[in-house]
Write an enzyme that holds these catalytic residues in place. Structure first.
Site, PDB file in Angstrom:
ATOM      1  NE  ARG A  80      55.672  93.738 -52.614  1.00 59.63           N
ATOM      2  CZ  ARG A  80      54.693  93.927 -51.748  1.00 59.63           C
ATOM      3  NH1 ARG A  80      54.254  92.999 -51.179  1.00 59.63           N
ATOM      4  NH2 ARG A  80      53.917  95.106 -51.821  1.00 59.63           N
ATOM      5  CG  HIS A 124      54.678  98.383 -47.951  1.00 58.90           C
ATOM      6  ND1 HIS A 124      54.574  96.825 -48.759  1.00 58.90           N
ATOM      7  CD2 HIS A 124      53.731  98.074 -46.976  1.00 58.90           C
ATOM      8  CE1 HIS A 124      53.807  96.039 -48.051  1.00 58.90           C
ATOM      9  NE2 HIS A 124      53.371  96.767 -47.094  1.00 58.90           N
ATOM     10  CD  GLU A 169      47.656  95.098 -48.486  1.00 58.98           C
ATOM     11  OE1 GLU A 169      47.247  95.726 -47.728  1.00 58.98           O
ATOM     12  OE2 GLU A 169      47.823  94.097 -48.482  1.00 58.98           O
ATOM     13  CG  ASN A 296      49.714  92.067 -50.862  1.00 55.07           C
ATOM     14  OD1 ASN A 296      50.315  91.619 -51.644  1.00 55.07           O
ATOM     15  ND2 ASN A 296      49.910  93.193 -50.374  1.00 55.07           N
ATOM     16  CE1 TYR A 298      49.277  88.046 -45.036  1.00 55.59           C
ATOM     17  CE2 TYR A 298      48.461  90.026 -46.292  1.00 55.59           C
ATOM     18  CZ  TYR A 298      49.487  89.339 -46.034  1.00 55.59           C
ATOM     19  OH  TYR A 298      50.648  89.752 -46.075  1.00 55.59           O
ATOM     20  CD  GLU A 366      52.059  92.141 -48.329  1.00 57.50           C
ATOM     21  OE1 GLU A 366      51.091  91.791 -47.513  1.00 57.50           O
ATOM     22  OE2 GLU A 366      52.460  93.138 -48.718  1.00 57.50           O
TER      23      GLU A 366
HETATM   24  C1  FCB Z   1      49.356  93.733 -45.756  1.00 55.34           C
HETATM   25  C2  FCB Z   1      50.571  94.626 -45.692  1.00 55.34           C
HETATM   26  C3  FCB Z   1      51.499  94.301 -45.057  1.00 55.34           C
HETATM   27  C4  FCB Z   1      51.446  93.276 -43.849  1.00 55.34           C
HETATM   28  C5  FCB Z   1      50.460  92.064 -43.765  1.00 55.34           C
HETATM   29  C6  FCB Z   1      49.936  91.400 -42.924  1.00 55.34           C
HETATM   30  O1  FCB Z   1      48.290  94.475 -45.650  1.00 55.34           O
HETATM   31  O2  FCB Z   1      50.742  94.972 -46.979  1.00 55.34           O
HETATM   32  O3  FCB Z   1      52.586  95.066 -44.903  1.00 55.34           O
HETATM   33  O4  FCB Z   1      51.461  94.124 -42.857  1.00 55.34           O
HETATM   34  O5  FCB Z   1      49.040  92.763 -44.301  1.00 55.34           O
END
Ligand code: FCB
Length: 461
Positions: A80, A124, A169, A296, A298, A366
């Site tokens: 990607r 992006h 995002e 995405n 985290y 992500e």
């Molecule tokens: C996300 C973004 C990506 C990267 C990660 C850590 O929010 O999409 O570009 O910065 O965080």
């Protein structure tokens, strides 16, 4: 710390890695590329850590062959990456830059020669600066311009690109960019941010139409929907939780997957909820059926009620929903300061699946962690925390699949250490270490682990 066991994903599950143009390409003024809002923002004193810019970044523009070789060594099914809109259209609309088109031709062909399926993100975060000068995402024209750019990209690359992602995002584009001002264009507005959120969604819908008209088949959007927890059961915390759900999740998921605007928008944004930027047919445009949704993930967030700022009926200054984040998780944090809570990913996937019967198949587009990596005297990077993060989150995905959620694949963030936006080059997310003096690439231990995981998966399924 030992090497974690390989999580078991089902047959047909695909593995990938992800990057984004401004974070890796460099060559910011080469071969006719026009400036984007991230060039302007990063060149404005005080906006990024240490004044870091993406002018050179990892120099991927010149080293893309080496990077595709790294992907090939990793054995991923798919990669990607994003296209820089202002490489193709330096003004955002109008004249096309042939050299910009050629760059992505070369990259795509190199990937195909290595047997790696290209997945393209059209946006992006790097809006061409001339479009920002005319109002940016605050105005509907930008959504129209985005659709025209989507047509150009699909007509040129559609024969070779397997998967298309319209936006990455939009939460960050709208709220971090136009309300908090921590990202480009660095605005702090209430109205502007909500108008931007809406126009991003309209732009997405128009781009879906444009992509399909050009024959694209696998079309979706990438969202950072969040698992939001409430700090307590107190009524004020529960109300804060509803407002945070509206801001982070419902504003995107409701129009995209349920054909309606969020239920609690009036209590979240007071008089701004039903803004004049909404057109009569917009929900139809936004809700165009998708082939997949990219997520995405985290970390989770946990919210508590906080005093609203002195109420400004127009919220002209910034979006304030009367919420503060707390961290009750008691887990390790990555160098981003994010708590590591893989179970929240399983929860998030399960909740989306339960709530939206029309939710398309999910791809994790992500997931990854920033760690304090160092190149040691043996010329290696030993990053067990990252490897454990990846193993635990892939296991969380496997758990969601076991409970019936349709997750098709996983793109790890990121192939390379790169320009982490306002955090500059301090945050290292890569499977591959980048030395920013020499641009030398060194695969980390996690790179070898991910490669072995993919080999083991193929052998087992
Ligand atoms: C996300 C973004 C990506 C990267 C990660 C850590 O929010 O999409 O570009 O910065 O965080």
């Amino acid at each position: 710390m030992s090497r974690p066991a390989f999580p078991a994903l089902p047959p047909g599950f695909r593995f990938g890695a992800a990057t984004a143009a401004y974070q890796i390409e460099g060559a910011h003024d080469e071969d006719g590329r026009g400036p984007s809002i991230w060039d302007t923002f990063s060149h404005t004193p005080g906006r990024t850590l240490g004044g870091a810019t993406g002018d050179t970044a990892t120099d991927h523009y010149h080293r893309y062959r080496e990077d595709v070789a790294l992907l090939s060594g990793l054995g991923v099914d798919t990669y990607r990456f994003s296209i820089a809109w202002s490489r193709l259209l330096p003004e955002g609309t109008g004249p096309v830059n042939a050299k910009g088109l050629d760059f992505y031709d070369r990259l795509i062909d190199e990937l195909l020669a290595a047997g790696i399926a290209p997945a393209v993100t059209l946006y992006h975060w790097d809006l061409p600066q001339p479009l920002e000068d005319r109002g940016g995402w605050r105005v509907r024209d930008t959504a129209e311009a985005f659709a025209a750019y989507a047509t150009l990209a699909a007509e040129r690359y559609g024969d070779r690109v397997q998967r298309w992602i319209t936006l990455n995002e939009p939460y960050c584009s709208a709220f971090v960019g136009y309300a908090e001002g921590r990202h480009a264009p660095g605005a702090q507005e209430g109205r502007g941010a909500l108008a931007a959120a809406h126009h991003l969604l309209v732009g997405h819908g128009l781009a879906v139409r444009a992509l399909r008209a050009a024959g694209a088949r696998d079309v979706g959007i990438t969202l950072n929907l969040d698992r939001v927890h409430a700090a307590s059961d107190r009524p004020d915390d529960r109300a804060a939780h509803r407002r945070a759900e509206t801001l982070h999740n419902d504003i995107w998921a409701e129009p995209l997957f349920a054909g309606r605007y969020p239920a609690y928008e009036a209590e979240t944004w007071a008089c701004l909820a039903d803004g004049p930027w909404r057109g009569r047919d917009d929900l139809t445009v936004i809700g165009a059926p998708l082939d997949f949704v990219g997520l995405n993930y985290y970390r989770p967030i946990c919210v508590t009620a906080a005093p609203h700022r002195e109420p400004d009926p127009e919220q002209r200054t910034a979006v304030d929903i009367g919420v503060a984040e707390v961290d009750p998780y008691g887990t390790r944090h990555t160098t981003m300061g994010w708590p590591v809570v893989p179970s929240a990913l399983t929860e998030l996937l399960g909740r989306l699946h339960a709530r939206y019967p029309r939710l398309p198949p999910i791809w994790i587009t992500e997931n990854g962690s920033a760690e304090a990596d160092t190149l040691t005297s043996d010329g290696q990077v030993h990053d067990p925390d990252r490897t454990h993060y990846l193993a635990d989150h892939l296991r969380a995905v496997a758990d969601a699949i076991d409970s019936g959620v349709d997750v098709r694949g996983y793109y790890l963030w990121s192939l390379l250490d790169n320009f982490e936006w306002a955090r500059g080059y301090d945050q290292r997310f890569g499977l591959v270490h980048v030395d920013y003096d020499t641009r030398t690439r060194t695969p980390k231990d996690s790179y070898h682990w991910y490669r072995d995981l993919i080999v083991a998966h193929r052998a087992r399924t």
